[in-house]
Scaffold this motif. Structure first.
Motif, PDB file in Angstrom:
ATOM      1  N   THR A 124       0.842  -1.194   0.000  1.00 60.23           N
ATOM      2  CA  THR A 124       0.000   0.000   0.000  1.00 60.23           C
ATOM      3  C   THR A 124       0.879   1.246   0.000  1.00 60.23           C
ATOM      4  OG1 THR A 124      -0.071   0.056   2.406  1.00 60.23           O
ATOM      5  CG2 THR A 124      -1.841  -1.169   1.291  1.00 60.23           C
ATOM      6  N   GLU A 125       0.265   2.389  -0.250  1.00 62.98           N
ATOM      7  CA  GLU A 125       1.020   3.646  -0.230  1.00 62.98           C
ATOM      8  C   GLU A 125       1.611   3.909   1.143  1.00 62.98           C
ATOM      9  OE1 GLU A 125      -0.766   7.099  -1.973  1.00 62.98           O
ATOM     10  OE2 GLU A 125      -1.664   5.900  -3.573  1.00 62.98           O
ATOM     11  N   LEU A 126       0.885   3.541   2.206  1.00 62.80           N
ATOM     12  CA  LEU A 126       1.396   3.742   3.562  1.00 62.80           C
ATOM     13  C   LEU A 126       2.723   3.005   3.749  1.00 62.80           C
ATOM     14  CD1 LEU A 126       1.026   4.765   6.487  1.00 62.80           C
ATOM     15  CD2 LEU A 126      -0.203   2.631   6.946  1.00 62.80           C
ATOM     16  N   VAL A 127       2.773   1.772   3.323  1.00 65.88           N
ATOM     17  CA  VAL A 127       4.007   0.985   3.425  1.00 65.88           C
ATOM     18  C   VAL A 127       5.093   1.588   2.535  1.00 65.88           C
ATOM     19  CG1 VAL A 127       5.056  -1.279   2.968  1.00 65.88           C
ATOM     20  CG2 VAL A 127       2.801  -1.148   4.049  1.00 65.88           C
ATOM     21  N   SER A 185      -5.360  -1.511  -0.849  1.00 62.80           N
ATOM     22  CA  SER A 185      -5.460  -2.842  -0.236  1.00 62.80           C
ATOM     23  C   SER A 185      -6.458  -3.734  -0.964  1.00 62.80           C
ATOM     24  CB  SER A 185      -5.864  -2.716   1.237  1.00 62.80           C
ATOM     25  OG  SER A 185      -4.774  -2.356   2.013  1.00 62.80           O
ATOM     26  N   GLU A 186      -7.587  -3.191  -1.348  1.00 57.08           N
ATOM     27  CA  GLU A 186      -8.611  -3.982  -2.031  1.00 57.08           C
ATOM     28  C   GLU A 186      -8.056  -4.598  -3.317  1.00 57.08           C
ATOM     29  OE1 GLU A 186     -12.983  -3.383  -4.123  1.00 57.08           O
ATOM     30  OE2 GLU A 186     -12.118  -1.759  -2.951  1.00 57.08           O
ATOM     31  N   ASN A 187      -7.322  -3.799  -4.088  1.00 50.80           N
ATOM     32  CA  ASN A 187      -6.740  -4.307  -5.342  1.00 50.80           C
ATOM     33  C   ASN A 187      -5.614  -5.294  -5.072  1.00 50.80           C
ATOM     34  OD1 ASN A 187      -8.523  -2.627  -6.676  1.00 50.80           O
ATOM     35  ND2 ASN A 187      -7.036  -0.973  -6.873  1.00 50.80           N
ATOM     36  N   LEU A 188      -4.818  -5.037  -4.030  1.00 50.51           N
ATOM     37  CA  LEU A 188      -3.737  -5.962  -3.675  1.00 50.51           C
ATOM     38  C   LEU A 188      -4.307  -7.306  -3.246  1.00 50.51           C
ATOM     39  CD1 LEU A 188      -1.371  -3.577  -1.688  1.00 50.51           C
ATOM     40  CD2 LEU A 188      -1.073  -4.404  -4.035  1.00 50.51           C
ATOM     41  N   SER A 189      -5.389  -7.279  -2.469  1.00 47.12           N
ATOM     42  CA  SER A 189      -6.024  -8.532  -2.036  1.00 47.12           C
ATOM     43  C   SER A 189      -6.498  -9.341  -3.234  1.00 47.12           C
ATOM     44  CB  SER A 189      -7.200  -8.250  -1.104  1.00 47.12           C
ATOM     45  OG  SER A 189      -6.745  -7.843   0.144  1.00 47.12           O
ATOM     46  N   SER A 190      -7.137  -8.667  -4.181  1.00 47.20           N
ATOM     47  CA  SER A 190      -7.607  -9.371  -5.378  1.00 47.20           C
ATOM     48  C   SER A 190      -6.444  -9.991  -6.132  1.00 47.20           C
ATOM     49  CB  SER A 190      -8.359  -8.408  -6.303  1.00 47.20           C
ATOM     50  OG  SER A 190      -9.537  -7.977  -5.689  1.00 47.20           O
ATOM     51  N   PHE A 214      -9.763  -6.634   6.316  1.00 46.98           N
ATOM     52  CA  PHE A 214      -9.768  -7.482   5.136  1.00 46.98           C
ATOM     53  C   PHE A 214     -11.108  -8.184   5.015  1.00 46.98           C
ATOM     54  CE2 PHE A 214      -5.437  -7.440   6.903  1.00 46.98           C
ATOM     55  CZ  PHE A 214      -4.805  -6.763   5.881  1.00 46.98           C
ATOM     56  N   ASP A 215     -11.556  -8.379   3.773  1.00 45.33           N
ATOM     57  CA  ASP A 215     -12.808  -9.107   3.564  1.00 45.33           C
ATOM     58  C   ASP A 215     -12.588 -10.617   3.554  1.00 45.33           C
ATOM     59  OD1 ASP A 215     -11.440  -9.043   1.158  1.00 45.33           O
ATOM     60  OD2 ASP A 215     -13.215  -8.748  -0.080  1.00 45.33           O
ATOM     61  N   ARG A 216     -11.342 -11.039   3.383  1.00 49.11           N
ATOM     62  CA  ARG A 216     -10.990 -12.456   3.497  1.00 49.11           C
ATOM     63  C   ARG A 216      -9.523 -12.536   3.917  1.00 49.11           C
ATOM     64  NH1 ARG A 216     -11.025 -14.393  -2.821  1.00 49.11           N
ATOM     65  NH2 ARG A 216     -10.099 -12.493  -3.632  1.00 49.11           N
ATOM     66  N   LYS A 217      -9.157 -13.688   4.435  1.00 47.04           N
ATOM     67  CA  LYS A 217      -7.821 -13.848   4.996  1.00 47.04           C
ATOM     68  C   LYS A 217      -7.028 -14.857   4.178  1.00 47.04           C
ATOM     69  CE  LYS A 217      -5.772 -14.154   9.542  1.00 47.04           C
ATOM     70  NZ  LYS A 217      -6.005 -14.334  10.957  1.00 47.04           N
ATOM     71  N   ALA A 218      -5.786 -14.508   3.865  1.00 48.56           N
ATOM     72  CA  ALA A 218      -4.901 -15.424   3.150  1.00 48.56           C
ATOM     73  C   ALA A 218      -4.448 -16.537   4.094  1.00 48.56           C
ATOM     74  CB  ALA A 218      -3.689 -14.668   2.613  1.00 48.56           C
ATOM     75  N   ARG A 219      -3.947 -17.613   3.532  1.00 47.83           N
ATOM     76  CA  ARG A 219      -3.523 -18.764   4.318  1.00 47.83           C
ATOM     77  C   ARG A 219      -2.413 -18.399   5.301  1.00 47.83           C
ATOM     78  NH1 ARG A 219      -1.615 -22.986   0.587  1.00 47.83           N
ATOM     79  NH2 ARG A 219      -3.742 -22.863  -0.093  1.00 47.83           N
ATOM     80  N   PHE A 220      -1.455 -17.602   4.850  1.00 45.29           N
ATOM     81  CA  PHE A 220      -0.336 -17.206   5.697  1.00 45.29           C
ATOM     82  C   PHE A 220      -0.416 -15.708   5.917  1.00 45.29           C
ATOM     83  CE2 PHE A 220       1.071 -20.862   3.175  1.00 45.29           C
ATOM     84  CZ  PHE A 220       1.259 -21.771   4.204  1.00 45.29           C
ATOM     85  N   THR A 221      -0.982 -15.311   7.043  1.00 46.97           N
ATOM     86  CA  THR A 221      -1.163 -13.906   7.372  1.00 46.97           C
ATOM     87  C   THR A 221      -0.408 -13.604   8.658  1.00 46.97           C
ATOM     88  OG1 THR A 221      -3.349 -13.921   6.346  1.00 46.97           O
ATOM     89  CG2 THR A 221      -2.884 -12.118   7.877  1.00 46.97           C
ATOM     90  N   GLU A 222       0.310 -12.517   8.650  1.00 49.17           N
ATOM     91  CA  GLU A 222       1.097 -12.124   9.818  1.00 49.17           C
ATOM     92  C   GLU A 222       0.857 -10.636  10.077  1.00 49.17           C
ATOM     93  OE1 GLU A 222       3.510 -12.744  12.990  1.00 49.17           O
ATOM     94  OE2 GLU A 222       3.093 -14.303  11.514  1.00 49.17           O
ATOM     95  N   ALA A 223       0.421 -10.302  11.280  1.00 48.50           N
ATOM     96  CA  ALA A 223       0.257  -8.898  11.652  1.00 48.50           C
ATOM     97  C   ALA A 223       1.646  -8.293  11.874  1.00 48.50           C
ATOM     98  CB  ALA A 223      -0.575  -8.770  12.920  1.00 48.50           C
TER      99      ALA A 223
END
Length: 168
Positions: free
Chosen positions: A100-103, A131-136, A152-161
């Motif tokens: 994202t732009e923030l990152v 984020s929405e486009n990156l998730s897609s 997030f509207d859905r979670k990837a298999r490997f997600t790390e905060a």
């Protein structure tokens, strides 16, 4: 019958992750028939059908689902061995990274400099987007890794905060 090897396991994991023999072949810089052959040889060697193949789709069988995590652990062990033996130079290829732009505006530069130092043979293809486009793109497997903010509207298999950033 020849023993199966890491190429067979790698093909199995990639087809499972990418949901396609064609995408796995592209990722491994080989042909779809070669990937199909590797999966067939692996299935013959272990005596189990790992995937159900339909026109254009692949689904793991019960046996395939049971063997997927052990296969991932084998590949992770190989990566750990290569890292211990030669450091990051043992890894090569392209990482399709979305942020994202923030990152991009905060800590991305430090991350990329460290990545280049630790893994000099990995080329990063960078996408900066919402984020929405990156998730897609992540779920369609057009990106390998994303650094993005939720919710997030859905979670990837490997997600790390990675932390929190207050909105000002």
């Amino acid at each position: 019958m020849p023993r199966f090897n890491l190429k067979h396991i790698e093909a199995f994991v990639l087809v499972a992750d990418l949901g396609s023999f064609r995408r796995a072949a592209a990722r491994l810089n080989t042909t779809q028939p070669n990937i199909s052959n590797r999966i067939s040889q692996l299935e013959q060697h272990i005596g189990q059908v790992l995937m159900e193949r339909d026109a254009g789709s692949v689904r793991l069988t019960r046996e395939g689902r049971a063997l997927l995590e052990p296969a991932r652990r084998v590949l992770a062990s190989v990566d750990a061995f290569a890292e211990a033996a030669g450091g990051g130079a043992a890894f090569e290829g392209v990482l399709r990274l979305g942020v994202t732009e923030l990152v991009a505006q905060t800590w991305l530069r430090r991350f990329l400099l460290r990545m280049k130092r630790d893994y000099p043979a990995i080329d990063v293809e960078l996408t900066v987007d919402l984020s929405e486009n990156l998730s897609s793109a992540l779920f369609s497997r057009d990106l390998d890794l994303t650094f993005q903010n939720g919710p997030f509207d859905r979670k990837a298999r490997f997600t790390e905060a990675l932390g929190r950033c207050p909105h000002v």
